[in-house]
Design a protein around this motif. Structure first.
Motif, PDB file in Angstrom:
ATOM      1  N   LEU A 131       0.819  -1.212   0.000  1.00 42.08           N
ATOM      2  CA  LEU A 131       0.000   0.000   0.000  1.00 42.08           C
ATOM      3  C   LEU A 131       0.853   1.261   0.000  1.00 42.08           C
ATOM      4  CD1 LEU A 131      -2.865  -0.965   2.491  1.00 42.08           C
ATOM      5  CD2 LEU A 131      -2.917  -0.958  -0.008  1.00 42.08           C
ATOM      6  N   VAL A 132       1.964   1.229   0.771  1.00 45.09           N
ATOM      7  CA  VAL A 132       2.858   2.399   0.798  1.00 45.09           C
ATOM      8  C   VAL A 132       3.441   2.660  -0.585  1.00 45.09           C
ATOM      9  CG1 VAL A 132       5.016   3.299   1.711  1.00 45.09           C
ATOM     10  CG2 VAL A 132       3.400   2.160   3.243  1.00 45.09           C
ATOM     11  N   ILE A 133       3.950   1.595  -1.213  1.00 43.98           N
ATOM     12  CA  ILE A 133       4.514   1.749  -2.562  1.00 43.98           C
ATOM     13  C   ILE A 133       3.446   2.221  -3.541  1.00 43.98           C
ATOM     14  CG2 ILE A 133       5.558   0.490  -4.484  1.00 43.98           C
ATOM     15  CD1 ILE A 133       6.880  -1.335  -2.413  1.00 43.98           C
ATOM     16  N   ASP A 134       2.244   1.680  -3.367  1.00 42.03           N
ATOM     17  CA  ASP A 134       1.124   2.049  -4.241  1.00 42.03           C
ATOM     18  C   ASP A 134       0.828   3.547  -4.148  1.00 42.03           C
ATOM     19  OD1 ASP A 134      -1.061   1.941  -5.891  1.00 42.03           O
ATOM     20  OD2 ASP A 134      -2.404   1.051  -4.413  1.00 42.03           O
ATOM     21  N   VAL A 135       0.705   4.063  -2.931  1.00 37.99           N
ATOM     22  CA  VAL A 135       0.385   5.481  -2.727  1.00 37.99           C
ATOM     23  C   VAL A 135       1.519   6.368  -3.220  1.00 37.99           C
ATOM     24  CG1 VAL A 135      -0.077   7.253  -1.000  1.00 37.99           C
ATOM     25  CG2 VAL A 135      -1.204   5.021  -0.832  1.00 37.99           C
ATOM     26  N   VAL A 136       2.763   6.034  -2.850  1.00 39.80           N
ATOM     27  CA  VAL A 136       3.915   6.857  -3.241  1.00 39.80           C
ATOM     28  C   VAL A 136       4.057   6.897  -4.763  1.00 39.80           C
ATOM     29  CG1 VAL A 136       6.425   7.035  -3.163  1.00 39.80           C
ATOM     30  CG2 VAL A 136       5.145   6.524  -1.076  1.00 39.80           C
ATOM     31  N   THR A 137       3.875   5.740  -5.406  1.00 39.92           N
ATOM     32  CA  THR A 137       4.010   5.688  -6.869  1.00 39.92           C
ATOM     33  C   THR A 137       2.978   6.569  -7.560  1.00 39.92           C
ATOM     34  OG1 THR A 137       4.883   3.426  -6.758  1.00 39.92           O
ATOM     35  CG2 THR A 137       3.992   4.174  -8.872  1.00 39.92           C
ATOM     36  N   HIS A 138       1.742   6.478  -7.139  1.00 40.96           N
ATOM     37  CA  HIS A 138       0.697   7.298  -7.765  1.00 40.96           C
ATOM     38  C   HIS A 138       0.881   8.788  -7.468  1.00 40.96           C
ATOM     39  CE1 HIS A 138      -1.301   3.432  -8.415  1.00 40.96           C
ATOM     40  NE2 HIS A 138      -2.050   4.054  -9.312  1.00 40.96           N
ATOM     41  N   ALA A 139       1.346   9.106  -6.241  1.00 42.46           N
ATOM     42  CA  ALA A 139       1.616  10.515  -5.932  1.00 42.46           C
ATOM     43  C   ALA A 139       2.735  11.060  -6.825  1.00 42.46           C
ATOM     44  CB  ALA A 139       1.995  10.650  -4.457  1.00 42.46           C
ATOM     45  N   ALA A 140       3.761  10.241  -7.040  1.00 44.54           N
ATOM     46  CA  ALA A 140       4.862  10.673  -7.912  1.00 44.54           C
ATOM     47  C   ALA A 140       4.386  10.856  -9.351  1.00 44.54           C
ATOM     48  CB  ALA A 140       5.995   9.650  -7.852  1.00 44.54           C
ATOM     49  N   LEU A 141       3.525   9.959  -9.835  1.00 47.24           N
ATOM     50  CA  LEU A 141       2.991  10.094 -11.193  1.00 47.24           C
ATOM     51  C   LEU A 141       2.175  11.377 -11.345  1.00 47.24           C
ATOM     52  CD1 LEU A 141       1.850   6.395 -11.821  1.00 47.24           C
ATOM     53  CD2 LEU A 141       3.726   7.591 -12.972  1.00 47.24           C
ATOM     54  N   ILE A 142       1.344  11.671 -10.344  1.00 45.82           N
ATOM     55  CA  ILE A 142       0.519  12.885 -10.408  1.00 45.82           C
ATOM     56  C   ILE A 142       1.397  14.137 -10.365  1.00 45.82           C
ATOM     57  CG2 ILE A 142      -1.226  14.231  -9.170  1.00 45.82           C
ATOM     58  CD1 ILE A 142      -2.432  11.532  -8.268  1.00 45.82           C
ATOM     59  N   ALA A 143       2.404  14.135  -9.502  1.00 43.10           N
ATOM     60  CA  ALA A 143       3.299  15.294  -9.407  1.00 43.10           C
ATOM     61  C   ALA A 143       4.068  15.496 -10.701  1.00 43.10           C
ATOM     62  CB  ALA A 143       4.260  15.109  -8.233  1.00 43.10           C
ATOM     63  N   TRP A 144       4.559  14.398 -11.272  1.00 45.13           N
ATOM     64  CA  TRP A 144       5.302  14.478 -12.531  1.00 45.13           C
ATOM     65  C   TRP A 144       4.409  15.031 -13.650  1.00 45.13           C
ATOM     66  CZ3 TRP A 144       7.485   9.637 -15.534  1.00 45.13           C
ATOM     67  CH2 TRP A 144       8.266  10.088 -16.610  1.00 45.13           C
TER      68      TRP A 144
END
Length: 378
Positions: A131-144
């Motif tokens: 779940l942590v990796i899931d949230v961090v990955t999607h947050a990074a995609l949105i920021a990018w």
């Protein structure tokens, strides 16, 4: 549909092929990396189908990013092979849609991968860390994606400003050229029409003049009216043109044309004396300004002090400057006035454009004096 013109459609098809190929390759790599001997035949079929379905959804993602990204997220909830396509979908939404839209689409992606962690867990990876990796990955995609969108918006704004500045420069150049044409029209037509008026006045007040003199005055009226009409047609033709380019008109007068200018006034019945003490050939721009000063002076003399003698003085040399002076006695009685004063204003601007200055006024001995001091480099 976001793309409507042919070039946009071609770019969209090209992006679709590239993205589809990437989805297939990444999906296949995911299948290889997640394959184990315990995987059922059904799971393998689902993964292969999810990979193909994700590739088929690429055109929808490019045309309707939100719908395509949500469809890919649903596939990712049941198959890890659709995870690359789902992450590409979130990134696509973040680059072309507002941040709020990208965030809720990203939240759907997080939920879909959380479901995938339950349905298809990764061996050796605790669910909490998933779940942590899931949230961090999607947050990074949105920021990018948001950063890419902001940069693109900045480029669009910069291009828009550059186009507006270019349009303003073109408009300013056209306004300047039209102002110059208006000054030329005032100088030329004012001179021509004043000649016509002077000659017509002579015909009106001297009906008993000799036939030869009447014929000469009538010839001046006819020639002046014809020339004024031709010059007016030229000016109107230029003003109607979409593109105004300096130097496309007829040849402009210079200092060498001053004797002919004075002779025109003499033929109209004005007493004019020309005193020229110029050492050397006057530069073209300087000579044109001197010509316009004399032309305006003669026009004003005929308009405001008809019947008075006019004295024209042109003197100077390279390194010393050029002095142009037009004088005539002030008439007795009321003087016709030109309330607009546009001729002298335009003449002052013309003199200033070559670094000179213009002066005009009544002298102590009752003479109206129009003079210009123009620089003449050595």
């Amino acid at each position: 549909m976001e793309a409507t013109c042919p070039s946009d459609r071609r770019e969209l098809r090209r992006a679709g092929w590239i993205t589809g190929a990437a989805v297939l390759v990444l999906g296949a790599l995911t299948l290889v990396s997640r394959t184990d001997t315990r995987a059922s035949t059904l799971a393998t079929v689902v993964d292969v189908g999810a990979t193909l379905a994700a590739a088929a959804l690429v055109p929808l993602l490019l045309r309707r990013p939100v719908t395509g990204a949500l469809a890919m997220a649903v596939l990712a909830a049941f198959s890890p092979a659709a995870t690359p396509a789902a992450t590409i979908g979130v990134l696509r939404v973040a680059t072309v849609r507002p941040l709020a839209t990208a965030m809720w689409v990203g939240a759907v992606g997080v939920i879909a991968h959380a479901i995938q962690g339950v349905v298809r867990p990764i061996p050796g990876l605790p669910y909490g860390w998933l779940l942590v990796i899931d949230v961090v990955t999607h947050a990074a995609l949105i920021a990018w994606g948001a950063l890419v969108r902001l940069r693109e918006a900045a480029r669009v704004e910069e291009r828009r400003r550059a186009e507006e500045e270019q349009a303003e420069r073109i408009a300013a150049a056209r306004r300047q050229e039209r102002a110059a044409i208006a000054r030329e029209m005032h100088d030329v037509l004012g001179h021509r029409l004043s000649l016509v008026a002077a000659s017509a006045g002579a015909l009106e007040y001297r009906p008993d003049a000799p036939a030869e003199q009447i014929a000469r005055a009538a010839g001046v009226v006819r020639a002046g009216a014809h020339q004024a009409l031709e010059e007016l047609r030229e000016v109107i033709g230029v003003l109607r043109a979409d593109d105004l380019v300096s130097g496309d008109g007829p040849p402009q007068p210079t200092a060498a044309d001053l004797p002919a200018l004075v002779e025109e006034s003499r033929q109209a019945g004005v007493t004019v004396t020309l005193s020229s003490a110029v050492d050397g050939e006057v530069p073209e721009t300087l000579g044109r300004t001197a010509y316009r000063v004399v032309q305006e002076g003669l026009t004003n003399a005929r308009r405001h002090a008809d019947g008075t003698p006019v004295r024209v003085v042109v003197a100077g040399a390279a390194g010393e400057g050029l002095r142009v002076e037009v004088c005539n006695p002030m008439p007795i009685g009321p003087v016709a006035s030109d309330a607009s004063g546009t001729g002298l204003v335009g003449l002052a601007e013309r003199a200033a454009s070559v670094g000179g200055r213009l002066e005009h006024g009544v002298t102590g001995d009752g003479q109206f004096r129009l003079s210009a001091e123009l620089p003449w480099p050595a």
